[in-house]
Design an enzyme around this catalytic site. Structure first.
Site, PDB file in Angstrom:
ATOM      1  N   TYR A 149       0.807  -1.214   0.000  1.00  0.00           N
ATOM      2  CA  TYR A 149       0.000   0.000   0.000  1.00  0.00           C
ATOM      3  C   TYR A 149       0.844   1.268   0.000  1.00  0.00           C
ATOM      4  CZ  TYR A 149      -4.643  -2.013   0.824  1.00  0.00           C
ATOM      5  OH  TYR A 149      -5.849  -2.649   0.700  1.00  0.00           O
ATOM      6  N   LYS A 206       4.085 -15.042   2.201  1.00  0.00           N
ATOM      7  CA  LYS A 206       4.299 -15.769   0.944  1.00  0.00           C
ATOM      8  C   LYS A 206       5.810 -15.962   0.813  1.00  0.00           C
ATOM      9  CE  LYS A 206       2.811 -17.561  -2.975  1.00  0.00           C
ATOM     10  NZ  LYS A 206       1.971 -18.782  -3.030  1.00  0.00           N
ATOM     11  N   ASP A 239      -1.867 -18.218   0.424  1.00  0.00           N
ATOM     12  CA  ASP A 239      -2.857 -18.936  -0.398  1.00  0.00           C
ATOM     13  C   ASP A 239      -3.484 -20.067   0.405  1.00  0.00           C
ATOM     14  OD1 ASP A 239      -0.307 -20.032  -0.429  1.00  0.00           O
ATOM     15  OD2 ASP A 239      -0.433 -20.800  -2.471  1.00  0.00           O
ATOM     16  N   ASP A 263      -5.924  -7.175   4.095  1.00  0.00           N
ATOM     17  CA  ASP A 263      -7.096  -6.561   3.461  1.00  0.00           C
ATOM     18  C   ASP A 263      -7.961  -7.646   2.831  1.00  0.00           C
ATOM     19  OD1 ASP A 263      -8.761  -4.500   2.329  1.00  0.00           O
ATOM     20  OD2 ASP A 263      -7.764  -4.891   0.415  1.00  0.00           O
ATOM     21  N   ASP A 267     -11.739  -9.508   4.407  1.00  0.00           N
ATOM     22  CA  ASP A 267     -13.021  -9.550   3.694  1.00  0.00           C
ATOM     23  C   ASP A 267     -13.519 -10.990   3.609  1.00  0.00           C
ATOM     24  OD1 ASP A 267     -13.023  -6.787   3.151  1.00  0.00           O
ATOM     25  OD2 ASP A 267     -13.820  -7.118   1.128  1.00  0.00           O
TER      26      ASP A 267
HETATM   27  C1  IPM Z   1     -10.278  -1.619   4.165  1.00  0.00           C
HETATM   28  C2  IPM Z   1     -10.616  -1.010   2.841  1.00  0.00           C
HETATM   29  C3  IPM Z   1      -9.527   0.005   2.476  1.00  0.00           C
HETATM   30  C4  IPM Z   1      -8.212  -0.744   2.387  1.00  0.00           C
HETATM   31  C5  IPM Z   1      -9.774   0.794   1.182  1.00  0.00           C
HETATM   32  C6  IPM Z   1     -11.098   1.526   1.233  1.00  0.00           C
HETATM   33  C7  IPM Z   1      -8.662   1.733   0.870  1.00  0.00           C
HETATM   34  O1  IPM Z   1     -10.758  -1.991   1.874  1.00  0.00           O
HETATM   35  O2  IPM Z   1     -10.166  -0.882   5.159  1.00  0.00           O
HETATM   36  O3  IPM Z   1     -10.131  -2.842   4.228  1.00  0.00           O
HETATM   37  O4  IPM Z   1      -7.911  -1.334   1.345  1.00  0.00           O
HETATM   38  O5  IPM Z   1      -7.465  -0.749   3.357  1.00  0.00           O
HETATM   39 MG    MG Z   2     -10.649  -3.954   2.614  1.00  0.00          MG
END
Ligand code: IPM
Ligand code: MG
Length: 374
Positions: A149, A206, A239, A263, A267
């Site tokens: 990032y 990784k 992975d 990240d 999710d």
């Molecule tokens: C998160 C989001 C952010 C990230 C985006 C909105 C920049 O996906 O907080 O997980 O990638 O960190």
């Molecule tokens: Mg995210």
């Protein structure tokens, strides 16, 4: 009350952002005010703009004025940022995400904690069979101010050969860059967290391909060997972790990993809880901390009053716990959310065929229900 009979005031910087951000932030304020009514504290709120809203007003996603308010606060509460209006692939145009990333960097928020907690009442809301969710209770510790990032990146034009068949074309790169101290401090956060939980850390990398991962692994083991040998440490390739999260999620206690891996994995892990609308997060560093739901700004449902405010309210729970040491209020908020779910109240995202119409509620009603049970 303090000795002088005055309420202690916590200053909270509100950054509603874009999309559903405004709606869910209103519910956070509602719940905090309900808490203040029964505790010897008060909350003072200062609101500022961030993300797309800030681009529209000032041309930049993170105005200086916003940063000043955030710095001066005891904690920052963020709704969500982004939306199709500001989507662009043009590197010279501002993006809402720059606001969030800039804020994380400016406040030094290197540790992002994302607890994945299954509510009994929501077992059936998960896309996984309920038997796979037995004993799932994990904490994802995502490194937040380094890695892919924040490494060097560029887009170059007119690069010889890049267009194919010998023609000039574009080239772009991002760099996964870590320094020793960045890995060391996030490893410490993970081991400390594991100590107050079930004592197990999966360090996810990784290392079979990436040099930054090989260094990550060495440093995590170094930190482990000098002070945390009571914690179990397991290396896992990213992975494989993606697969294990849906194969046998109960194996995880604390997962510590690089920014982008975290990240993606968070999710994925959120779906164990039934909805991304249930995943809270705390971003901690050396100063003011930031709390935000892990989900995005959901522009498709913004302004309709149907968004699930629970990830936001669970983020408030984390704020009470980590920034204000209000453990009891945090527990009470957690129980209030649990009670509302046990009673069958659902926003759209966590409802199913068995949800009766009269239990299907919108954002504000869900906030009211939680506030009433405090
Ligand atoms: C998160 C989001 C952010 C990230 C985006 C909105 C920049 O996906 O907080 O997980 O990638 O960190
Ligand atoms: Mg995210």
């Amino acid at each position: 009350m303090s000795e002088f009979g005055e309420l202690h005031t916590y200053r909270i910087c509100l950054l509603p952002g874009d999309g559903i951000g405004m709606e869910i932030t209103a519910e956070a304020v509602k719940v905090l005010e309900a808490i203040a009514l029964r505790e010897d504290v008060s909350f003072a709120f200062a609101e500022a703009i961030l993300g797309g809203a800030a681009i529209d007003e000032t041309g930049t996603a993170l105005p200086d004025a916003t940063l000043e308010v955030a710095h001066a606060a005891d904690a920052v509460l963020l709704g969500a940022i982004g939306g199709p209006k500001w989507d662009t692939t043009d590197p010279t145009k501002p993006r809402p995400e720059q606001g969030l990333l800039g804020l994380r960097k400016a406040l030094g928020l290197y540790a992002n904690l994302r607890p994945v907690r299954i509510f009994d009442a929501l077992r059936d809301a998960s896309t996984l069979k309920p038997e796979h969710l037995q004993e799932v209770d994990m904490l994802i510790v995502r490194e937040l101010t380094g890695g892919l990032y924040f490494g060097e990146r560029a887009r170059e034009y007119g690069v010889p050969g890049a267009g194919g068949n010998g023609a000039a074309g574009q080239r772009a790169y991002d760099t996964m860059d870590y320094q020793e101290y960045e890995v060391e401090r996030i490893a410490r956060v993970a081991f400390e967290a594991a100590r107050s939980r079930r004592g197990r850390v999966h360090s996810v990398d990784k290392a079979n391909v990436l040099e930054s991962s090989r260094m990550w692994r060495e440093i995590v083991h170094g930190v482990h060997g000098t002070g945390y040998t009571d914690v179990e440490l397991i290396d896992q390739l990213v992975d494989n972790t993606a697969m294990q999260l849906i194969r046998w999620p109960a194996q995880f206690d604390v997962i510590v990993t690089e920014n982008m891996f975290g990240d993606i994995l968070s999710d994925e892990a959120s779906m164990l809880t039934g909805s991304l609308g249930m995943l809270a997060s705390a971003s901690l560093g050396d100063g003011t901390a930031l709390y935000e739901p892990s989900h995005g700004s959901a522009p498709d449902i913004a302004g309709q009053g149907v968004a699930n405010p629970l990830a936001m309210l669970l983020s408030v729970e984390l704020m009470l716990r980590y920034s204000f040491a209000m453990e009891e209020s945090a527990d009470r908020l957690g129980r209030a959310i649990e009670a509302v779910l046990d009673e069958g109240w659902r926003t759209r995202d966590i409802a199913d065929e068995s949800t009766p119409d009269e239990r299907l509620v919108g954002t504000a009603a869900m906030g009211d229900l939680v506030a009433e049970r405090l």
